[in-house]
Design a protein around this motif. Sequence first.
Motif, PDB file in Angstrom:
ATOM      1  N   THR A  24      26.889 -35.082  23.131  1.00  0.00           N
ATOM      2  CA  THR A  24      26.645 -36.511  22.911  1.00  0.00           C
ATOM      3  C   THR A  24      25.742 -37.085  23.998  1.00  0.00           C
ATOM      4  O   THR A  24      24.793 -37.833  23.716  1.00  0.00           O
ATOM      5  CB  THR A  24      27.977 -37.275  22.881  1.00  0.00           C
ATOM      6  N   ALA A  25      26.021 -36.719  25.252  1.00  0.00           N
ATOM      7  CA  ALA A  25      25.191 -37.202  26.349  1.00  0.00           C
ATOM      8  C   ALA A  25      23.763 -36.664  26.244  1.00  0.00           C
ATOM      9  O   ALA A  25      22.788 -37.383  26.524  1.00  0.00           O
ATOM     10  CB  ALA A  25      25.814 -36.806  27.687  1.00  0.00           C
ATOM     11  N   ALA A  26      23.641 -35.399  25.835  1.00  0.00           N
ATOM     12  CA  ALA A  26      22.305 -34.816  25.684  1.00  0.00           C
ATOM     13  C   ALA A  26      21.517 -35.519  24.588  1.00  0.00           C
ATOM     14  O   ALA A  26      20.305 -35.746  24.724  1.00  0.00           O
ATOM     15  CB  ALA A  26      22.427 -33.322  25.371  1.00  0.00           C
ATOM     16  N   MET A  27      22.194 -35.893  23.504  1.00  0.00           N
ATOM     17  CA  MET A  27      21.512 -36.613  22.432  1.00  0.00           C
ATOM     18  C   MET A  27      21.056 -37.992  22.914  1.00  0.00           C
ATOM     19  O   MET A  27      19.957 -38.451  22.576  1.00  0.00           O
ATOM     20  CB  MET A  27      22.443 -36.757  21.230  1.00  0.00           C
ATOM     21  N   ALA A  28      21.884 -38.640  23.725  1.00  0.00           N
ATOM     22  CA  ALA A  28      21.488 -39.937  24.271  1.00  0.00           C
ATOM     23  C   ALA A  28      20.250 -39.796  25.143  1.00  0.00           C
ATOM     24  O   ALA A  28      19.319 -40.617  25.076  1.00  0.00           O
ATOM     25  CB  ALA A  28      22.640 -40.531  25.082  1.00  0.00           C
ATOM     26  N   GLY A  29      20.200 -38.744  25.970  1.00  0.00           N
ATOM     27  CA  GLY A  29      19.042 -38.529  26.823  1.00  0.00           C
ATOM     28  C   GLY A  29      17.806 -38.145  26.044  1.00  0.00           C
ATOM     29  O   GLY A  29      16.684 -38.578  26.364  1.00  0.00           O
ATOM     30  N   ILE A 133      36.629 -41.881  27.686  1.00  0.00           N
ATOM     31  CA  ILE A 133      36.152 -42.530  28.906  1.00  0.00           C
ATOM     32  C   ILE A 133      35.053 -41.692  29.550  1.00  0.00           C
ATOM     33  O   ILE A 133      34.009 -42.212  29.974  1.00  0.00           O
ATOM     34  CB  ILE A 133      37.324 -42.751  29.885  1.00  0.00           C
ATOM     35  N   LEU A 134      35.265 -40.372  29.607  1.00  0.00           N
ATOM     36  CA  LEU A 134      34.250 -39.493  30.171  1.00  0.00           C
ATOM     37  C   LEU A 134      32.972 -39.524  29.342  1.00  0.00           C
ATOM     38  O   LEU A 134      31.857 -39.559  29.887  1.00  0.00           O
ATOM     39  CB  LEU A 134      34.794 -38.056  30.250  1.00  0.00           C
ATOM     40  N   LEU A 135      33.122 -39.527  28.019  1.00  0.00           N
ATOM     41  CA  LEU A 135      31.949 -39.603  27.146  1.00  0.00           C
ATOM     42  C   LEU A 135      31.169 -40.892  27.396  1.00  0.00           C
ATOM     43  O   LEU A 135      29.937 -40.879  27.526  1.00  0.00           O
ATOM     44  CB  LEU A 135      32.395 -39.511  25.685  1.00  0.00           C
ATOM     45  N   GLY A 136      31.878 -42.025  27.476  1.00  0.00           N
ATOM     46  CA  GLY A 136      31.203 -43.289  27.712  1.00  0.00           C
ATOM     47  C   GLY A 136      30.507 -43.345  29.058  1.00  0.00           C
ATOM     48  O   GLY A 136      29.391 -43.856  29.175  1.00  0.00           O
ATOM     49  N   LEU A 137      31.164 -42.796  30.095  1.00  0.00           N
ATOM     50  CA  LEU A 137      30.562 -42.778  31.425  1.00  0.00           C
ATOM     51  C   LEU A 137      29.289 -41.936  31.449  1.00  0.00           C
ATOM     52  O   LEU A 137      28.272 -42.334  32.048  1.00  0.00           O
ATOM     53  CB  LEU A 137      31.561 -42.241  32.446  1.00  0.00           C
ATOM     54  N   LEU A 138      29.316 -40.762  30.806  1.00  0.00           N
ATOM     55  CA  LEU A 138      28.143 -39.902  30.804  1.00  0.00           C
ATOM     56  C   LEU A 138      26.984 -40.534  30.034  1.00  0.00           C
ATOM     57  O   LEU A 138      25.825 -40.442  30.450  1.00  0.00           O
ATOM     58  CB  LEU A 138      28.493 -38.540  30.210  1.00  0.00           C
ATOM     59  N   VAL A 139      27.282 -41.169  28.902  1.00  0.00           N
ATOM     60  CA  VAL A 139      26.221 -41.854  28.157  1.00  0.00           C
ATOM     61  C   VAL A 139      25.598 -42.958  29.000  1.00  0.00           C
ATOM     62  O   VAL A 139      24.373 -43.109  29.077  1.00  0.00           O
ATOM     63  CB  VAL A 139      26.778 -42.421  26.834  1.00  0.00           C
ATOM     64  N   GLY A 140      26.444 -43.750  29.675  1.00  0.00           N
ATOM     65  CA  GLY A 140      25.921 -44.793  30.542  1.00  0.00           C
ATOM     66  C   GLY A 140      25.092 -44.237  31.684  1.00  0.00           C
ATOM     67  O   GLY A 140      24.029 -44.772  32.013  1.00  0.00           O
ATOM     68  N   LEU A 141      25.554 -43.146  32.290  1.00  0.00           N
ATOM     69  CA  LEU A 141      24.806 -42.522  33.392  1.00  0.00           C
ATOM     70  C   LEU A 141      23.451 -42.004  32.930  1.00  0.00           C
ATOM     71  O   LEU A 141      22.465 -42.068  33.675  1.00  0.00           O
ATOM     72  CB  LEU A 141      25.627 -41.379  33.991  1.00  0.00           C
TER      73      LEU A 141
END
Length: 535
Positions: A24-29, A133-141
């Motif tokens: 999910t974080a990789a897709m956001a980036g 929570i971890l998913l949301g933090l990584l997306v925000g970061l």
Amino acid sequence: MIGILLRQRLRRDRVQLLLWIAGTAAMAGAAVSGVTQSYGDLEARTAVLATVMANPVILMFRGLPSGAGEEQVALFLILPFLAMLAAFMSAFLAVRHTRAEEEQGRAELIAATPAGRVAPLAATILHGALANILLGLLVGLVYVASGYPAAGSWVAGLAAASVGLCFLGVGLLAAQLMRTSRGANSLAVWILVATYVMAGLGNALGTPSDDLTRMESSWLAWLSPFGWAENTRPFADDAIWPALLAIGTGAVFVGIAFAVQAVRDLGEGVVPQRRGRTWAGRSLGSPIGLVWTLTRGSIVGWAIGGLLTGLLATSLASVVNELGTRIEAVQTLFEALSQTGGLEAGMVVIFYIIVGVLASCAAVQTVCRARQEEAHGTGEPVLASAVDRVRWLGGYLVIALIAVLLTVAAAIAGSMLGAAGGDWSLVEDAVVAGVGQAVAACVFLAVTALVFVLAPRATIVVGWMLVLIAVLIGLFGPLFSMPEWLTSLSPFAQTPTLDAGAVDVKGGWWLVTTAAVGAAASLALMRRRELHPSG
């Protein structure tokens, strides 16, 4: 006891959650670089949003426009998919650690200890909350690291996590209502799909601003957690309260799940099982007939998805042609995604990648059903009869192939309906693309069957993760400017297409060979494979 159970869940899910959250974080980036390269100037972004407003059906598959800034367009394109991944992760996690544990008999053993019946449910809630929570933090970061404003970045992470928390509650309640994990997962997924479509319709029926860069949702979007997440409008309004609405709804579902668990018997569900017929039909006299009876409901669902996707493939072609004519960046993007020269034909190819994904999911789900039957002990009575192992597995492979063909055939039929009164030449593109995607889906069928034979306990995880990874690099790879060698690894990107009237086979023969060899190897190795009934 809650702490012990929480550690057990974290240890058990460490690989799965890592893949979900990191993906999910990789897709956001990737969305950041994709928007920068494809819509780098304000004029291109404004033109894209204006075209979207003129053709609101596109809003059913994207987010809610909140402005023409680079970060606003990035969230418009990707936020619904981030929220969807969080929702899938949370719903499956909830069912896996509640209803599935009851099916395997492990919940009864834990209930006999001082942990009782409340502690496992509480540990699952904490487990799911920490994951989101971890998913949301990584997306925000990711967005902060990309140079986007910090406030909007954290709101974006909160929006994605809030949908995950909402569907954590949905999954927990579905696990209390349904008697099987399969039924609970199906209920959660149907709610997810319905609310996603509801948010899309709500956006499509909304009111655009005068400058055609912002859309105000209609009331329908406010009935969906996806609509709430999109109306946080990161990098525009940065509104937190719609996300709190999603979190609060999830909390209500959690409370109802606790109340239902307190009054139901262990192993039972609120929704009663459907009574079977007194006399079995003739189809149940063969392995293929039994598998069809067990899986026909889900197969019909995938076929309906194929029908709707095929309908959109040809009916939206003229919209994309107009968009590409006006914006050069859009034309380049569609050519990269479809690897064809024409915009309308490229649109068909892109939609048929989605058809390939649906067909692959139908195939993987059918093969995974064999593992579920084995793990639950219901496959053993079948094998105790005159049916041998090869014939038993062969029944699942045949039905999985039928599921693939039905999904693709439904898509082609939908494309014919969409082309009625329009450009019938697109139907030829649809047929070629459909056949190619059917072959790609058969690769996943064969590989999942091979995993089932060699490493049965990894069947479900590996089968679904392979499809997810192939989707990310095959469908989103060109959009997010991934290296060509990487995108070519996805079977969806190697299927034959029609280019200038001639069929470009690409990697089609390799796909056919892989599918045939994989299926044959799985059947051959099944002869000596022992049963592994434990989950």
